[in-house]
Design a protein around this motif. Structure first.
Motif, mmCIF file in Angstrom:
data_model
loop_
_atom_site.group_PDB
_atom_site.id
_atom_site.type_symbol
_atom_site.label_atom_id
_atom_site.label_comp_id
_atom_site.label_asym_id
_atom_site.label_seq_id
_atom_site.Cartn_x
_atom_site.Cartn_y
_atom_site.Cartn_z
ATOM 1 N N SER A 49 0.677 -1.123 -0.075
ATOM 2 C CA SER A 49 -0.071 -0.105 0.149
ATOM 3 C C SER A 49 0.888 1.289 0.060
ATOM 4 C CB SER A 49 -0.821 -0.071 1.132
ATOM 5 O OG SER A 49 -0.254 0.006 2.377
ATOM 6 N N GLU A 68 0.471 4.299 -2.223
ATOM 7 C CA GLU A 68 0.333 5.666 -2.013
ATOM 8 C C GLU A 68 1.448 6.679 -2.505
ATOM 9 O OE1 GLU A 68 0.281 5.261 2.265
ATOM 10 O OE2 GLU A 68 -1.581 4.621 2.276
ATOM 11 N N ILE A 74 -2.847 -6.245 -3.789
ATOM 12 C CA ILE A 74 -3.417 -6.079 -2.557
ATOM 13 C C ILE A 74 -4.409 -7.236 -2.207
ATOM 14 C CG2 ILE A 74 -4.762 -4.551 -1.079
ATOM 15 C CD1 ILE A 74 -3.738 -2.307 -2.664
ATOM 16 N N PRO A 75 -4.186 -7.786 -0.990
ATOM 17 C CA PRO A 75 -5.444 -8.936 -0.518
ATOM 18 C C PRO A 75 -7.092 -8.287 -0.790
ATOM 19 C CG PRO A 75 -3.742 -8.261 1.159
ATOM 20 C CD PRO A 75 -3.625 -7.279 0.048
ATOM 21 N N GLN A 99 -9.579 -8.754 0.554
ATOM 22 C CA GLN A 99 -10.411 -7.999 1.990
ATOM 23 C C GLN A 99 -10.128 -6.551 1.854
ATOM 24 O OE1 GLN A 99 -8.392 -10.561 2.222
ATOM 25 N NE2 GLN A 99 -6.966 -10.097 3.894
ATOM 26 N N SER A 100 -8.956 -6.179 1.601
ATOM 27 C CA SER A 100 -8.610 -4.584 1.674
ATOM 28 C C SER A 100 -8.537 -3.985 0.151
ATOM 29 C CB SER A 100 -7.179 -4.372 2.202
ATOM 30 O OG SER A 100 -7.224 -5.137 3.392
ATOM 31 N N ARG A 101 -9.069 -4.609 -0.968
ATOM 32 C CA ARG A 101 -8.847 -4.158 -2.101
ATOM 33 C C ARG A 101 -9.858 -3.191 -2.482
ATOM 34 N NH1 ARG A 101 -8.416 -8.987 -6.134
ATOM 35 N NH2 ARG A 101 -6.949 -9.494 -4.612
ATOM 36 N N MET A 130 -11.342 -0.399 -1.289
ATOM 37 C CA MET A 130 -11.231 0.811 -1.222
ATOM 38 C C MET A 130 -10.199 1.553 -2.012
ATOM 39 S SD MET A 130 -9.022 2.530 2.316
ATOM 40 C CE MET A 130 -7.677 1.736 1.949
ATOM 41 N N TYR A 131 -9.101 0.703 -2.357
ATOM 42 C CA TYR A 131 -8.027 1.037 -3.336
ATOM 43 C C TYR A 131 -8.813 1.037 -4.875
ATOM 44 C CZ TYR A 131 -4.673 0.810 0.180
ATOM 45 O OH TYR A 131 -3.884 0.946 1.561
ATOM 46 N N GLN A 157 -12.666 -9.955 -8.907
ATOM 47 C CA GLN A 157 -12.609 -9.959 -7.757
ATOM 48 C C GLN A 157 -13.596 -10.981 -6.810
ATOM 49 O OE1 GLN A 157 -12.442 -5.781 -6.626
ATOM 50 N NE2 GLN A 157 -10.364 -5.376 -7.750
ATOM 51 N N GLU A 206 -12.932 -13.919 -4.407
ATOM 52 C CA GLU A 206 -13.324 -14.038 -3.053
ATOM 53 C C GLU A 206 -14.150 -15.394 -2.746
ATOM 54 O OE1 GLU A 206 -15.332 -10.615 -2.186
ATOM 55 O OE2 GLU A 206 -13.350 -9.397 -2.253
#
Length: 217
Positions: free
Chosen positions: A2, A6, A62-63, A65-67, A69-70, A144, A148
């Motif tokens: 991440s 950024e 990115i994993p 579960q966190s993807r 937002m990105y 995605q 999942e």
């Protein structure tokens, strides 16, 4: 991972700010200075596209579960990029018309008509581009979701396999317990039969003793 994303975000923000400022200057410049500005904007737009590609690659790493937002941030950056490209196209169309008018000495009506026609075509291309981008985004989100679901199915499969192993162990333990109880019951029955036989023998022994005692008298 991440942190890399950024970092690309910061570079993209600085670059798009510079592009926005230069696009605003294009209609105000003349001659070679305007040509140079157009070339610089084209170069910076290409750099911005490369940054978006790098950011897209980072999001895929990115994993899951966190993807989300990105991915949302990427959509907004792509929309911003599309707006910059549209603004640049408008400025280039105005620039091309100005150059053509200078060469042909045409002050007017045909240039305006051509400009309107080009703007109309540009808007159509932008709408098509947005539809393609939306389709691509749907495909990415579908991928995605599929990943999942596969991960969840894999976890469920592991849980089911674990439950089966525990059931097998339980069945084996129940089988052992059943054999032990059967053996205990068999021994209890055998002991009771022996007690009954001994009681019968004792009973007949007492009867025989009484019988012979009475006979002697």
């Amino acid at each position: 991972m991440s942190s890399d994303f950024e970092g690309y975000e910061q570079d993209f923000a600085v670059l798009t700010a510079e592009i926005t400022g230069r696009i605003g200057k294009v209609p105000k410049l003349l001659g070679d200075e305007k040509k140079q500005m157009v070339a610089n904007v084209e170069k910076q737009l290409e750099e911005a596209r490369e940054l978006l590609e790098q950011m897209e690659l980072e999001v895929r790493e990115i994993p899951a579960q966190s993807r989300g937002m990105y991915s949302s941030r990427m959509r907004s950056y792509k929309q911003e990029m599309g707006k910059l490209e549209a603004d640049f196209k408008r400025s280039r169309i105005a620039y091309s018309d100005e150059v053509r008018n200078e060469l042909l000495g045409d002050d007017g009506n045909s240039s305006e008509n051509q400009r309107a026609h080009l703007l109309d075509n540009t808007e159509r291309l932008e709408r098509s581009s947005r539809r393609l981008e939306a389709g691509y985004q749907i495909a990415v989100e579908t991928e995605q979701i599929g990943q999942e679901m596969l991960e969840n199915l894999s976890q469920d499969r592991e849980k089911i396999q674990g439950s089966r192993e525990r059931l097998r162990e339980t069945d084996a333990n129940l089988g052992k317990s059943s054999r032990i109880l059967t053996g205990m019951l068999r021994r209890i029955i055998q002991n009771r039969i022996l007690i009954v036989i001994l009681a019968i023998i004792i009973f007949f022994t007492i009867l025989m003793a009484i019988y012979f005692s009475v006979k002697r008298h």
